[in-house]
Design a protein around this motif. Sequence first.
Motif, PDB file in Angstrom:
ATOM      1  N   ALA A  77       0.853  -1.210   0.045  1.00  0.00           N
ATOM      2  CA  ALA A  77      -0.033  -0.091   0.034  1.00  0.00           C
ATOM      3  C   ALA A  77       1.009   1.287  -0.047  1.00  0.00           C
ATOM      4  O   ALA A  77       0.688   2.228  -0.698  1.00  0.00           O
ATOM      5  CB  ALA A  77      -0.971   0.106   1.187  1.00  0.00           C
ATOM      6  N   LEU A  78       1.877   1.419   0.910  1.00  0.00           N
ATOM      7  CA  LEU A  78       2.647   2.325   0.799  1.00  0.00           C
ATOM      8  C   LEU A  78       3.526   2.819  -0.384  1.00  0.00           C
ATOM      9  O   LEU A  78       3.665   3.866  -0.886  1.00  0.00           O
ATOM     10  CB  LEU A  78       3.827   2.312   1.980  1.00  0.00           C
ATOM     11  N   LEU A  79       3.944   1.691  -1.249  1.00  0.00           N
ATOM     12  CA  LEU A  79       4.629   1.818  -2.163  1.00  0.00           C
ATOM     13  C   LEU A  79       3.638   2.223  -3.386  1.00  0.00           C
ATOM     14  O   LEU A  79       3.983   3.265  -4.294  1.00  0.00           O
ATOM     15  CB  LEU A  79       5.272   0.304  -2.864  1.00  0.00           C
ATOM     16  N   GLU A  80       2.626   1.825  -3.272  1.00  0.00           N
ATOM     17  CA  GLU A  80       1.395   2.366  -4.264  1.00  0.00           C
ATOM     18  C   GLU A  80       1.320   3.703  -3.951  1.00  0.00           C
ATOM     19  O   GLU A  80       0.962   4.627  -4.903  1.00  0.00           O
ATOM     20  CB  GLU A  80       0.057   1.419  -4.385  1.00  0.00           C
ATOM     21  N   LEU A  81       0.818   4.045  -2.860  1.00  0.00           N
ATOM     22  CA  LEU A  81       0.510   5.570  -2.495  1.00  0.00           C
ATOM     23  C   LEU A  81       1.807   6.582  -2.860  1.00  0.00           C
ATOM     24  O   LEU A  81       1.491   7.692  -3.189  1.00  0.00           O
ATOM     25  CB  LEU A  81       0.210   5.777  -1.018  1.00  0.00           C
ATOM     26  N   ALA A  82       3.024   5.893  -2.682  1.00  0.00           N
ATOM     27  CA  ALA A  82       4.057   6.667  -2.948  1.00  0.00           C
ATOM     28  C   ALA A  82       4.483   6.827  -4.383  1.00  0.00           C
ATOM     29  O   ALA A  82       5.447   7.535  -4.779  1.00  0.00           O
ATOM     30  CB  ALA A  82       5.434   6.402  -2.284  1.00  0.00           C
ATOM     31  N   GLY A  83       3.607   6.159  -5.265  1.00  0.00           N
ATOM     32  CA  GLY A  83       4.037   5.999  -6.678  1.00  0.00           C
ATOM     33  C   GLY A  83       5.128   5.595  -7.100  1.00  0.00           C
ATOM     34  O   GLY A  83       5.705   5.902  -8.291  1.00  0.00           O
ATOM     35  N   VAL A  84       5.371   4.245  -6.628  1.00  0.00           N
ATOM     36  CA  VAL A  84       6.813   3.592  -7.060  1.00  0.00           C
ATOM     37  C   VAL A  84       6.320   2.885  -8.047  1.00  0.00           C
ATOM     38  O   VAL A  84       5.832   1.805  -7.979  1.00  0.00           O
ATOM     39  CB  VAL A  84       7.476   2.860  -5.833  1.00  0.00           C
ATOM     40  N   SER A  85       6.939   2.986  -9.221  1.00  0.00           N
ATOM     41  CA  SER A  85       6.574   2.108 -10.575  1.00  0.00           C
ATOM     42  C   SER A  85       7.805   1.180 -10.565  1.00  0.00           C
ATOM     43  O   SER A  85       8.707   1.212  -9.851  1.00  0.00           O
ATOM     44  CB  SER A  85       6.864   2.998 -11.589  1.00  0.00           C
ATOM     45  N   GLY A  86       7.519   0.226 -11.427  1.00  0.00           N
ATOM     46  CA  GLY A  86       8.813  -0.729 -11.923  1.00  0.00           C
ATOM     47  C   GLY A  86       8.070  -2.164 -11.370  1.00  0.00           C
ATOM     48  O   GLY A  86       7.341  -2.256 -10.480  1.00  0.00           O
ATOM     49  N   ARG A  87       9.064  -3.133 -11.752  1.00  0.00           N
ATOM     50  CA  ARG A  87       8.822  -4.698 -11.102  1.00  0.00           C
ATOM     51  C   ARG A  87       9.456  -4.668  -9.758  1.00  0.00           C
ATOM     52  O   ARG A  87      10.563  -4.325  -9.510  1.00  0.00           O
ATOM     53  CB  ARG A  87       9.451  -5.592 -12.001  1.00  0.00           C
ATOM     54  N   TYR A  88       8.601  -5.150  -8.718  1.00  0.00           N
ATOM     55  CA  TYR A  88       9.246  -5.311  -7.437  1.00  0.00           C
ATOM     56  C   TYR A  88       9.928  -6.750  -7.123  1.00  0.00           C
ATOM     57  O   TYR A  88       9.347  -7.775  -7.789  1.00  0.00           O
ATOM     58  CB  TYR A  88       8.076  -5.309  -6.284  1.00  0.00           C
ATOM     59  N   VAL A  89      11.118  -6.686  -6.910  1.00  0.00           N
ATOM     60  CA  VAL A  89      11.538  -8.005  -6.559  1.00  0.00           C
ATOM     61  C   VAL A  89      12.074  -8.032  -4.788  1.00  0.00           C
ATOM     62  O   VAL A  89      12.451  -7.068  -4.275  1.00  0.00           O
ATOM     63  CB  VAL A  89      13.146  -8.374  -7.084  1.00  0.00           C
ATOM     64  N   GLU A  90      11.891  -9.102  -4.236  1.00  0.00           N
ATOM     65  CA  GLU A  90      11.951  -9.217  -2.879  1.00  0.00           C
ATOM     66  C   GLU A  90      13.312  -9.741  -2.330  1.00  0.00           C
ATOM     67  O   GLU A  90      13.960 -10.550  -3.001  1.00  0.00           O
ATOM     68  CB  GLU A  90      11.034 -10.315  -2.266  1.00  0.00           C
ATOM     69  N   PRO A  91      13.906  -8.924  -1.377  1.00  0.00           N
ATOM     70  CA  PRO A  91      15.171  -8.986  -0.788  1.00  0.00           C
ATOM     71  C   PRO A  91      15.182  -9.960   0.187  1.00  0.00           C
ATOM     72  O   PRO A  91      14.067 -10.059   0.932  1.00  0.00           O
ATOM     73  CB  PRO A  91      15.536  -7.622  -0.289  1.00  0.00           C
ATOM     74  N   ARG A  92      16.268 -10.927   0.368  1.00  0.00           N
ATOM     75  CA  ARG A  92      16.028 -11.888   1.464  1.00  0.00           C
ATOM     76  C   ARG A  92      17.644 -12.244   1.723  1.00  0.00           C
ATOM     77  O   ARG A  92      18.416 -12.416   0.964  1.00  0.00           O
ATOM     78  CB  ARG A  92      15.296 -12.972   1.131  1.00  0.00           C
ATOM     79  N   ARG A  93      17.805 -12.864   2.899  1.00  0.00           N
ATOM     80  CA  ARG A  93      19.106 -13.331   3.252  1.00  0.00           C
ATOM     81  C   ARG A  93      19.538 -14.461   2.345  1.00  0.00           C
ATOM     82  O   ARG A  93      18.700 -15.495   2.229  1.00  0.00           O
ATOM     83  CB  ARG A  93      19.461 -13.516   4.743  1.00  0.00           C
ATOM     84  N   GLY A  94      20.631 -14.615   2.155  1.00  0.00           N
ATOM     85  CA  GLY A  94      21.064 -15.430   1.099  1.00  0.00           C
ATOM     86  C   GLY A  94      20.839 -15.427  -0.351  1.00  0.00           C
ATOM     87  O   GLY A  94      20.937 -16.467  -1.158  1.00  0.00           O
ATOM     88  N   LEU A  95      20.583 -14.185  -0.677  1.00  0.00           N
ATOM     89  CA  LEU A  95      20.112 -13.777  -1.986  1.00  0.00           C
ATOM     90  C   LEU A  95      20.801 -12.683  -2.252  1.00  0.00           C
ATOM     91  O   LEU A  95      20.881 -11.683  -1.605  1.00  0.00           O
ATOM     92  CB  LEU A  95      18.700 -13.892  -2.343  1.00  0.00           C
ATOM     93  N   THR A  96      21.394 -12.796  -3.782  1.00  0.00           N
ATOM     94  CA  THR A  96      22.159 -11.286  -4.167  1.00  0.00           C
ATOM     95  C   THR A  96      21.491 -10.874  -5.534  1.00  0.00           C
ATOM     96  O   THR A  96      21.561 -11.937  -6.121  1.00  0.00           O
ATOM     97  CB  THR A  96      23.768 -11.508  -3.916  1.00  0.00           C
TER      98      THR A  96
END
Length: 398
Positions: free
Chosen positions: A204-223
């Motif tokens: 919701a916050l990303l949408e309200l702030a107008g953040v465009s683009g494809r989202y990818v999720e960060p996590r430990r053990g992934l670069t």
Amino acid sequence: MTLPVWLRPWWPLFKRLHGLVTLLCGVLFRLVAPVLGDRGVPRAAAATSRQTAAAEPAAVTFHPGHPAATVARRPTPGNPADHWVFAEVEAVSVPETFTLEVRDGRITGDYGATITPGGRLDHETSTYFGVSDWKRHPLYLRPTLGEVEHLPGTALSLTTRGASSNYYHFLYDAIGRLGVLAESLPDARWETVVVPHQARYQKALLELAGVSGRYVEPRRGLTYRADRLLVPSNPNWHLEAPPATVEWLRAHLRPSAVPDLPRRLYLTRGSLPNTRRYVEEPALWPELERRGFHRLDAGTLTVQEQINVFANAEAIVAPHGAALTNMTFSPPGVKVLEMFPATYVHLGLWSIAQAIGADYRYLVADGVEQAGRRNKGVLDDVSIPVARVLAEVDALLG
């Protein structure tokens, strides 16, 4: 992970052991890093992003934003008067803001550590709670950076410590960095955003702030390795709630016009022990209700509903907790009473109150917290006699 109550007295020892293990593991893992290529941990570091850019000018560009500044803090009334945590803060230093542009850059872990193509950790954009020495950064607890996924084109990182699971840190340390990007690299464009987005409030916050683009999720053990990586600095390193960040959030996350919203709010944290709840809430609530308060569990509302309710508030009473982050959207002069256990007096939300010009006061439970041992009871419940709370509420309402 939260420690069981019986283990919490041992937390200082666990923290020192954790730092020592990280230090020793890092020595070993840096030795083998050259043979691992992209998966190897960073072999060196720079304390500041300016130093990172100077060390690898062909790959790293430093885009400056606002210069560093000192922000004066107003005296804070409360009970007990002149509590040492509040009394010692007359001004805070707000660091300069910037965006770091890294060609062939890597972003790793849910803490968003930035690594250059030369295998250098940029410590200034990779900060972690309580870690001032880059050799003790938690990424060195793993022998490698894990799986490496390529992100074509330009990737924007909004990932930072705490943002994956905490409303306050997501709003101020992730979304707040959009204001830094706008001032330091206003024409920036990207295809991908590395940002936590699994929780409803994050989306919701990303949408309200107008953040465009494809989202990818960060996590430990992934670069993630990007052709071009943009990393805005975190303006809220030390939980200062810089005025520029607060102003940007207020300007871009706007309330909707909704009639008949409550004006006086009591923010409940429920009844589960060891959650920083207010223990005497059942006895306090009828008195607050008689004074026109509305009991609110902010987590049951959508983000837009939270913004709307807090934008309409004239008075807020609450034990210290993330729901008070929404004070960001309240009008100047809103009256706020924040309650603390003796063992955990934290200034992160007070900083927001300072920035918006709130009429703020604190109430700390009886007990002793020694200088130099702050924040040892992070989940301790708040137990304060109802009469003390009501006296402060009536003084606040004036």
